[in-house]
Write a protein that holds these residues in place. Structure first.
Motif, PDB file in Angstrom:
ATOM      1  N   TRP A  12       0.809  -1.228   0.000  1.00  0.00           N
ATOM      2  CA  TRP A  12       0.000   0.000   0.000  1.00  0.00           C
ATOM      3  C   TRP A  12       0.841   1.276   0.000  1.00  0.00           C
ATOM      4  N   TYR A  15       1.480   2.198  -3.590  1.00  0.00           N
ATOM      5  CA  TYR A  15       0.263   2.649  -4.280  1.00  0.00           C
ATOM      6  C   TYR A  15      -0.049   4.104  -3.910  1.00  0.00           C
ATOM      7  N   GLU A  18       2.256   6.494  -5.730  1.00  0.00           N
ATOM      8  CA  GLU A  18       1.905   6.746  -7.126  1.00  0.00           C
ATOM      9  C   GLU A  18       0.789   7.777  -7.246  1.00  0.00           C
ATOM     10  N   SER A  77       8.497   3.893  -5.205  1.00  0.00           N
ATOM     11  CA  SER A  77       7.471   3.295  -6.073  1.00  0.00           C
ATOM     12  C   SER A  77       7.990   3.045  -7.487  1.00  0.00           C
ATOM     13  N   ASP A  99      -0.295  -5.345  -8.654  1.00  0.00           N
ATOM     14  CA  ASP A  99       0.402  -4.078  -8.434  1.00  0.00           C
ATOM     15  C   ASP A  99       0.117  -3.100  -9.568  1.00  0.00           C
ATOM     16  N   MET A 102      -3.374  -1.624  -9.132  1.00  0.00           N
ATOM     17  CA  MET A 102      -3.417  -0.668  -8.033  1.00  0.00           C
ATOM     18  C   MET A 102      -2.664   0.609  -8.379  1.00  0.00           C
ATOM     19  N   TYR A 103      -1.541   0.480  -9.082  1.00  0.00           N
ATOM     20  CA  TYR A 103      -0.799   1.666  -9.530  1.00  0.00           C
ATOM     21  C   TYR A 103      -1.698   2.537 -10.409  1.00  0.00           C
ATOM     22  N   ALA A 106      -4.466   4.235  -8.467  1.00  0.00           N
ATOM     23  CA  ALA A 106      -3.913   5.321  -7.665  1.00  0.00           C
ATOM     24  C   ALA A 106      -3.565   6.528  -8.524  1.00  0.00           C
TER      25      ALA A 106
END
Length: 265
Positions: A12, A15, A18, A77, A99, A102-103, A106
């Motif tokens: 997290w 994320y 980012e 990140s 990932d 989520m990137y 975000a």
């Protein structure tokens, strides 16, 4: 679902970074564009030439990109700040699917929050013409040329990032190269397409402005351009192999992509 929960629990911070990074970039873009383009701004009158103002904005945004990439958080990140970049590293199998998802989420959320923050602070100076939420729309030459321009600048940026970041000698200069290209693109290419290279960046402005003119260009051209650059980079005849999914791989920050853990002090 278990995979997603595990990724959220462990990754997290990356994320959030980012989202913070693209949000910060959009705050910088909004503030500097307002300072140089709002008719009531002293800087607008100090730089009466539109090309000169665009160069100044380009320099400011290039320095912003460099600062974010080299910041401790950016180094953690990988400072993608762009779904097209993340999808390119996904294609190269350098970032896990969870990932990557989520990137990208975000980036969209962070970029939009950045625009909303500038909107709340600067109000009409930011939302009204000529600043207009710093939206990216095709130039007077039309959508086709805007698409070609976005494709070209995105492909060139990713080609440079892959070449430099995977060089043992020059890898530390990746952020400088990326920032310089952002500055040059804003100064020279912006009249053609608004200079996006970034689906989340364009969405962040289009959604609050409710202006979707040519939005398909900014969703597709950057992704296609960077994917083509990646295909060129790893083609058998070229003999290159992509390294980690970071623009700058720091030895002091963990890496969720390659598994690197910094040594204990």
């Amino acid at each position: 679902m278990a995979e997603i929960r595990s990724a959220l629990r462990q990754h997290w911070p990356e994320y959030l970074i980012e989202g913070w990074a693209l949000g910060s970039f959009m705050v910088s873009a909004g503030i500097f564009t307002t300072l140089f383009e709002y008719p009531g701004s002293p800087l607008r009158h100090a730089f009466d030439n539109a090309d000169a103002r665009r160069v100044m904005i380009g320099m400011a945004m290039g320095l912003t990109a460099i600062a974010l990439i080299y910041s401790p958080w950016g180094q953690r990140s990988g400072a993608h700040m762009n779904p097209a970049v993340t999808l390119t590293f996904l294609r190269l199998k350098k970032i896990a699917r969870c990932d990557a998802a989520m990137y990208i989420a975000a980036q969209f959320i962070g970029g939009t929050l950045g625009v909303l923050l500038v909107m709340a602070v600067c109000q009409g100076a930011f939302t009204e013409a000529p600043v207009s939420y710093v939206i990216t729309v095709p130039g007077p030459q039309g959508a086709l040329l805007a698409f070609i321009a976005e494709f070209a600048i995105s492909a060139l940026l990713m080609a440079v990032v892959l070449l430099v970041s995977n060089s043992e000698r020059y890898g530390k200069y990746t952020g400088l190269g990326a920032g310089l290209m952002v500055a040059v693109y804003i100064a020279l290419e912006a009249p053609l397409s608004g200079m996006s290279m970034n689906p989340a960046r364009s969405f962040a402005s289009a959604w609050p402005a409710e202006v979707w003119t040519g939005f398909w260009i900014y969703l597709t051209a950057p992704v296609f351009g960077m994917q083509c650059a990646a295909a060129w980079y790893v083609r058998p005849r070229c003999g290159h192999e992509a390294g980690c999914a970071k623009l700058l791989h720091s030895r002091t920050q963990r890496c969720i992509h390659c598994g690197y853990v910094p040594p204990l002090p």
